[in-house]
Motif scaffolding. Structure first.
Motif, PDB file in Angstrom:
ATOM      1  N   LEU A  24       0.814  -1.218   0.000  1.00  0.00           N
ATOM      2  CA  LEU A  24       0.000   0.000   0.000  1.00  0.00           C
ATOM      3  C   LEU A  24       0.844   1.263   0.000  1.00  0.00           C
ATOM      4  O   LEU A  24       0.465   2.263  -0.607  1.00  0.00           O
ATOM      5  CB  LEU A  24      -0.950  -0.013   1.197  1.00  0.00           C
ATOM      6  N   LYS A  25       1.974   1.228   0.672  1.00  0.00           N
ATOM      7  CA  LYS A  25       2.849   2.406   0.717  1.00  0.00           C
ATOM      8  C   LYS A  25       3.255   2.840  -0.690  1.00  0.00           C
ATOM      9  O   LYS A  25       3.175   4.027  -1.037  1.00  0.00           O
ATOM     10  CB  LYS A  25       4.098   2.093   1.543  1.00  0.00           C
ATOM     11  N   TYR A  26       3.659   1.881  -1.502  1.00  0.00           N
ATOM     12  CA  TYR A  26       4.119   2.197  -2.856  1.00  0.00           C
ATOM     13  C   TYR A  26       2.950   2.586  -3.762  1.00  0.00           C
ATOM     14  O   TYR A  26       3.097   3.463  -4.625  1.00  0.00           O
ATOM     15  CB  TYR A  26       4.865   0.991  -3.435  1.00  0.00           C
ATOM     16  N   ILE A  27       1.803   1.957  -3.561  1.00  0.00           N
ATOM     17  CA  ILE A  27       0.623   2.314  -4.347  1.00  0.00           C
ATOM     18  C   ILE A  27       0.174   3.737  -4.015  1.00  0.00           C
ATOM     19  O   ILE A  27      -0.139   4.536  -4.913  1.00  0.00           O
ATOM     20  CB  ILE A  27      -0.513   1.303  -4.100  1.00  0.00           C
ATOM     21  N   HIS A  28       0.134   4.073  -2.731  1.00  0.00           N
ATOM     22  CA  HIS A  28      -0.259   5.430  -2.319  1.00  0.00           C
ATOM     23  C   HIS A  28       0.695   6.470  -2.884  1.00  0.00           C
ATOM     24  O   HIS A  28       0.274   7.538  -3.338  1.00  0.00           O
ATOM     25  CB  HIS A  28      -0.297   5.524  -0.796  1.00  0.00           C
ATOM     26  N   GLU A  29       1.994   6.156  -2.875  1.00  0.00           N
ATOM     27  CA  GLU A  29       2.971   7.091  -3.435  1.00  0.00           C
ATOM     28  C   GLU A  29       2.718   7.321  -4.921  1.00  0.00           C
ATOM     29  O   GLU A  29       2.835   8.450  -5.417  1.00  0.00           O
ATOM     30  CB  GLU A  29       4.389   6.560  -3.213  1.00  0.00           C
ATOM     31  N   PHE A  31      -0.202   7.075  -6.468  1.00  0.00           N
ATOM     32  CA  PHE A  31      -1.402   7.895  -6.607  1.00  0.00           C
ATOM     33  C   PHE A  31      -1.119   9.353  -6.270  1.00  0.00           C
ATOM     34  O   PHE A  31      -1.548  10.269  -6.979  1.00  0.00           O
ATOM     35  CB  PHE A  31      -2.525   7.346  -5.708  1.00  0.00           C
ATOM     36  N   GLU A  32      -0.395   9.575  -5.192  1.00  0.00           N
ATOM     37  CA  GLU A  32      -0.130  10.945  -4.754  1.00  0.00           C
ATOM     38  C   GLU A  32       0.730  11.712  -5.748  1.00  0.00           C
ATOM     39  O   GLU A  32       0.595  12.929  -5.893  1.00  0.00           O
ATOM     40  CB  GLU A  32       0.527  10.930  -3.376  1.00  0.00           C
ATOM     41  N   ASN A  34       0.768  10.897  -8.991  1.00  0.00           N
ATOM     42  CA  ASN A  34       0.081  10.724 -10.271  1.00  0.00           C
ATOM     43  C   ASN A  34       0.889   9.901 -11.275  1.00  0.00           C
ATOM     44  O   ASN A  34       0.677  10.008 -12.480  1.00  0.00           O
ATOM     45  CB  ASN A  34      -0.287  12.083 -10.896  1.00  0.00           C
ATOM     46  N   ILE A 247       1.859   1.343 -10.984  1.00  0.00           N
ATOM     47  CA  ILE A 247       1.031   0.789  -9.909  1.00  0.00           C
ATOM     48  C   ILE A 247       1.397  -0.676  -9.665  1.00  0.00           C
ATOM     49  O   ILE A 247       1.629  -1.105  -8.525  1.00  0.00           O
ATOM     50  CB  ILE A 247      -0.465   0.906 -10.241  1.00  0.00           C
TER      51      ILE A 247
END
Length: 380
Positions: A24-29, A31-32, A34, A247
Motif C-alpha cells: 500500500l505504501k508504494y501504491i499510495h505514493e 497515486f499521490e 500521479n 502501480i
C-alpha cells in the motif's frame, strides 16, 4: 456435489495471492504523485530490487506478463518465421505460444524423472536430428517446472556444444536455485512471472532478465512501442505495449519485502505434506536432487495410478478444495497435435498420475490438516 452443499466448506485455493500490506505504501505514493501509467519510480525501484536479489549480472525489464517476457526474449534472440525453437512439452501453454506469435515452429522435448523438466538426452537427440535435416534450432526454452530447477549443467553443456542460446523460463521459480545460484540467471535470457497465482504477484506482470545494460535498454525500447528518443513519435522497428505500470510495480516492491517469508512458507507446506503423507506407499513426492533448491511453488505428488489421482482430485474438489492435475503436456494439446516432438513417455505419465495440492503461503495449519485428513481417508 451440488453448489448448495459446497457452500458448507470454506474454499481452499490452489495458490491465491498473498498480500502483506507493505504494498500500500508504494501504491499510495504512485497515486499521490500521479505516476499511474507505465512509467514512474516504482518501475525502476522494482527492477533494482529484483536485480539485487538475483545478482549474477542480472539486468531486469519489468513487463506486463511472463508471456510478454518470453516473446521479447525470443525476438532478442533473433527468432524469425520458419525458425525452430526447442521447447519443453511439460509446461503451461504460455511457454510455447510466443514461438507461434513469431511464425516459428516449436519442437517439443519430453521430461526426465528426477526434476520433471527437459530431458538432456532427448534434447541432444532432437538437436542432432534437426541439424541433419538442415534445421539448426534457433533457441531452447527450458522450464523450472513447479519451482524445481532443470538439470542446468547437462542442458547448458549440450546447448553450448551446438551453439544454441537458452531462454530460461523461471515463471514459477523465483527464489529457487541450483548450487546457490538463483534460477532466472542461467539463460542467455530468462523470464519471471508475477501472475496472481505465483509466490509473489503484481496482479499481472513479468520480467525479462538480460545479461547486460545494453540488452536491457533494447528490451525497454521494444516493450515501449519501439519509440525513438525525441519529441516526435518516430519508429524504426515494430514494438509492443509490454511495459509494466507504475502501480503494478509498486505492488511488486511491497511483495519483494516479504519474498523470503513466502518462499519459507511454501517450503514449510511441502514439508508438512511430506511428513504426514510420505508413509503412504501409493504417494511419491517430487524431491530435490543434490544441489537443487525448489521454492516449492506448488507441492506436487505422484500417485501409483491415474485412478487414485482422479479419486483424490474428485474428493478434494467435492470438499471445495482446489487441486489440479499436473500440467498437460503440449504434445497432448489439440492445438499442437501435429507438432514435431521427441518423446519418452515421462511427461504423459506425470500428467496422468500427478496432482498439485493447495500450496498458498496464506494457508493455515487447519487448512493443511483438513486436506491431509481427506487424502488419508481416501486410502483408509
Amino acid at each position: 456435489m451440488d453448489q448448495s452443499a459446497k457452500k458448507e466448506y470454506k474454499r481452499i485455493w490452489l495458490s491465491p495471492p498473498h498480500m502483506s500490506g507493505k504494498e500500500l505504501k508504494y501504491i499510495h505514493e504512485a497515486f499521490e504523485s500521479n505516476w499511474i501509467a507505465p512509467i514512474g519510480p516504482n518501475i525502476e525501484g522494482f527492477e533494482k530490487d529484483l536485480e539485487s536479489y538475483l545478482r549474477n549480472s542480472s539486468y531486469v525489464t519489468a513487463v506486463t506478463s511472463g508471456t510478454a517476457a518470453i516473446h521479447l526474449g525470443l525476438i532478442m534472440l533473433g527468432v524469425r518465421p520458419g525458425d525452430e525453437v526447442l521447447c519443453q512439452t511439460k509446461t503451461f501453454i504460455a511457454s510455447v505460444n510466443p514461438v507461434i506469435y513469431l511464425g516459428a515452429n516449436p519442437v517439443l522435448i519430453d521430461s526426465e524423472k528426477d526434476t520433471w523438466n527437459m530431458c538432456p538426452e532427448l534434447l541432444e537427440k532432437a538437436i542432432i536430428s534437426r541439424i541433419k535435416k538442415g534445421k539448426r534450432p534457433k533457441a531452447i526454452i527450458v522450464i523450472n517446472l513447479y519451482g524445481m530447477p532443470y538439470k542446468v549443467e547437462q542442458i547448458h553443456t549440450i546447448a553450448s556444444k551446438y551453439g544454441i542460446p537458452i531462454l530460461e523460463d523461471s515463471a514459477e521459480a523465483i527464489g529457487s536455485s541450483y548450487k546457490n545460484q538463483k534460477c532466472g540467471t542461467f539463460g542467455d535470457f530468462s523470464v519471471l512471472s508475477f501472475n496472481g497465482n505465483k509466490i509473489i504477484t503484481t496482479s499481472g506482470g513479468g520480467a525479462l532478465i538480460s545479461k547486460s545494460e545494453k540488452l536491457k535498454a533494447k528490451a525497454v525500447y521494444l516493450s515501449t512501442q519501439a519509440k525513438e528518443v525525441g519529441i516526435h513519435y518516430s519508429h524504426k522497428d515494430i514494438g509492443y505495449n509490454y511495459r509494466m505500470s507504475n502501480i503494478s510495480a509498486g505492488i511488486g516492491r511491497g511483495q519483494m519485502e516479504v519474498l523470503e517469508d513466502r518462499i519459507a512458507s511454501r517450503r514449510r507446506i511441502y514439508n508438512y505434506y511430506k511428513d504426514q503423507l510420505d508413509y503412504i506407499e501409493e504417494i511419491r513426492f517430487l524431491k530435490e536432487p543434490e544441489g537443487f533448491l525448489s521454492n516449492r511453488w506448488l507441492t506436487c505428488i505422484l500417485l501409483k495410478t491415474q485412478e487414485q489421482r482422479d479419486g483424490i482430485l474428485d474428493l478434494l474438489l467435492s470438499k471445495n478444495i482446489e487441486a489440479r492435475p499436473s500440467w498437460k503436456p503440449m504434445h497432448m494439446q489439440p492445438i499442437f497435435e501435429n507438432v514435431r516432438a521427441f518423446l519418452n513417455g515421462v511427461s504423459e505419465d506425470l500428467f496422468k498420475r500427478g496432482l498439485c495440492l493447495p500450496s498458498g503461503s496464506s494457508m493455515t495449519d487447519k487448512d493443511l490438516n483438513l486436506i491431509i485428513k481427506y487424502i488419508k481417508a481416501y486410502f483408509e
